[in-house]
Design an enzyme around this catalytic site. Structure first.
Site, PDB file in Angstrom:
ATOM      1  N   GLY A 182       0.837  -1.209   0.000  1.00 58.35           N
ATOM      2  CA  GLY A 182       0.000   0.000   0.000  1.00 58.35           C
ATOM      3  C   GLY A 182       0.861   1.244   0.000  1.00 58.35           C
ATOM      4  O   GLY A 182       2.036   1.186  -0.343  1.00 58.35           O
ATOM      5  N   ASN A 183       0.266   2.350   0.354  1.00 61.88           N
ATOM      6  CA  ASN A 183       1.048   3.582   0.487  1.00 61.88           C
ATOM      7  C   ASN A 183       0.462   4.431   1.613  1.00 61.88           C
ATOM      8  O   ASN A 183      -0.549   4.071   2.203  1.00 61.88           O
ATOM      9  CB  ASN A 183       1.095   4.342  -0.845  1.00 61.88           C
TER      10      ASN A 183
END
Ligand code: CTP
Length: 402
Positions: free
Chosen positions: A211-212
């Site tokens: 993810g981020n």
């Protein structure tokens, strides 16, 4: 009653038995989130005390132009009128109505009325025969011809015991009418917008993902601002801890880039403005394990596949009536890269975030961005809260649409 939230309402109360209803009216307006200041005439004080309205409005009641003759303290009716987003005179007695029509100004309420530049609503209240009188009819028409907005009287039993027209409209009806007035004047009323927000999570196994750090705050602020201005917003949101409750925002929760693409493809064709602020993961694991991957001594390898570029797909499918806005997060050759992205994805505008400021970007409540348009205009904005950036961006889109 979302359109009354934060509105400044000046409530004028004159001498009529319906002045008792102004307590309920004040209460309803405050409950709807309006800031209320009350001006009473002396006649109104025979029917209801200033203390009641001061307590309910949470502001001192004003009534005298000159508050203290010895020290010369006076109430500035011009400032008061300029402060207001709307003035409501409820109830307006036959006497005050007559004075308003002829421009008399011997009390604070009348002076403020004459100074008002905001919309003025008036809710007459009087007995049946007074209401029927030709002079009352004429005065109401004259008030309307000045551009003031009539809140029509109700029919039924009057305080005198007579039956008929003349009763002041109920507080709930008055609040509704003012609410509808503001709603009808919203600049983006009826416009359909699609906004994406947050990160995407690309699963490795049931408990792990790639993810981020995107918080979704920018996209949620944009969705909220659009809805506040009247647009019908579909918000496609990746996983975030944010929540938005607004009658004109429909949220579709997604997890991965592929989910987001599917949701966007379904919603895209009806959206007139599309703002793609999500931080979509560029890659996803080729394989997603059904079971949790166990730790071993071998060095694990995750093979990645390229995710669909949602914005690019939108740029390829957009109609001339659609406005497409993308975001770019760049760390070097920022302007040049952003311009390239704008071209490659066929955008109308790109919001460039360079992460150059300490308080800008993922997770922060503030952002420092530059707007770049397809005709190569560059508009650098100051470091602002994300709510303010959303406002500036939508102001810009609104101006360009005119
Ligand atoms: N975007 C998208 N789909 C992707 C990747 C990005 O729709 N798979 C959108 C983002 O929502 C953003 C814009 O494209 O509006 C720019 O994203 P960015 O990650 O900066 O650009 P990329 O095209 O991925 O290029 P790079 O990572 O090389 O900078």
């Amino acid at each position: 009653m979302t359109f009354l939230k934060g509105r400044r309402i000046l409530l004028g109360v004159t001498g009529s038995i319906a002045a008792y209803k102004s307590a309920f009216l004040t209460r309803e307006l405050v409950k709807a989130g309006a800031e209320v200041r009350v001006i009473m005439t002396r006649g109104a004080m025979d029917f209801i005390t200033p203390l009641t309205l001061a307590t309910l409005s949470k502001n001192p009641v004003l009534s005298e132009l000159i508050e203290d003759r010895e020290t010369g303290v006076w109430t500035n009716h011009v400032d008061l009128a300029l402060w207001a987003d709307a003035m409501i005179i409820a109830p307006v007695s036959a006497h005050s109505l007559g004075k308003m029509v002829t421009g008399q100004s011997d009390n604070l309420l009348l002076l403020t009325f004459l100074s008002a530049k905001c919309p003025v609503f008036f809710a007459p209240s009087m007995d049946l025969d007074m209401f029927k009188h030709g002079s009352t009819r004429e005065n109401i028409e004259k008030m309307q011809s000045f551009g003031h907005i009539l809140i029509p009287v109700g029919k039924g039993e009057l305080a005198s015991g007579l039956e008929g027209e003349g009763r002041m409209a109920e507080p709930e009806e008055i609040v509704q009418q003012i609410h509808d007035y503001f709603e009808a004047r919203l600049p983006l009323r009826g416009k359909k917008a699609l906004v994406t927000a947050g990160p995407t999570y690309e699963r490795i196994d049931p408990v792990r993902f790639i993810g981020n750090f995107s918080s979704g705050k920018m996209g949620y602020a944009i969705a909220h601002e659009l809805a506040e201005r009247g647009a019908e917003v579909t918000l496609v949101s990746g996983p975030t801890s944010l929540k938005v409750e607004h009658q004109r925002i429909r949220t579709i929760h997604v997890e991965s880039a592929q989910d987001m693409l599917k949701a966007c493809q379904q919603e895209f064709s009806v959206a007139e403005w599309v703002i793609m602020s999500a931080a979509v993961a560029d890659y996803r694991p080729v394989e997603q394990s059904e079971q949790k991957i166990k730790k071993t001594d071998a060095q694990p390898v995750v093979h990645l596949a390229l995710n669909p570029d949602i914005l690019k797909w939108m740029g390829e499918h957009k109609s001339p009536a659609q406005t497409l806005v993308g975001f770019a997060l760049e760390t070097n050759n920022a302007l040049e890269n952003a311009r390239k992205k704008l071209k490659a994805k066929n955008l109308d505008l790109i919001v460039l975030n360079t992460l150059q400021d300490d308080q800008s970007g993922f997770g922060y409540d503030t952002n420092k961005v530059t707007l770049i348009t397809a005709d190569n205009k560059t508009l650098p904005l100051e470091l602002k809260t994300k709510t303010e950036v959303a406002r500036d961006l939508i102001d810009y889109l609104q101006q360009s649409a005119q």
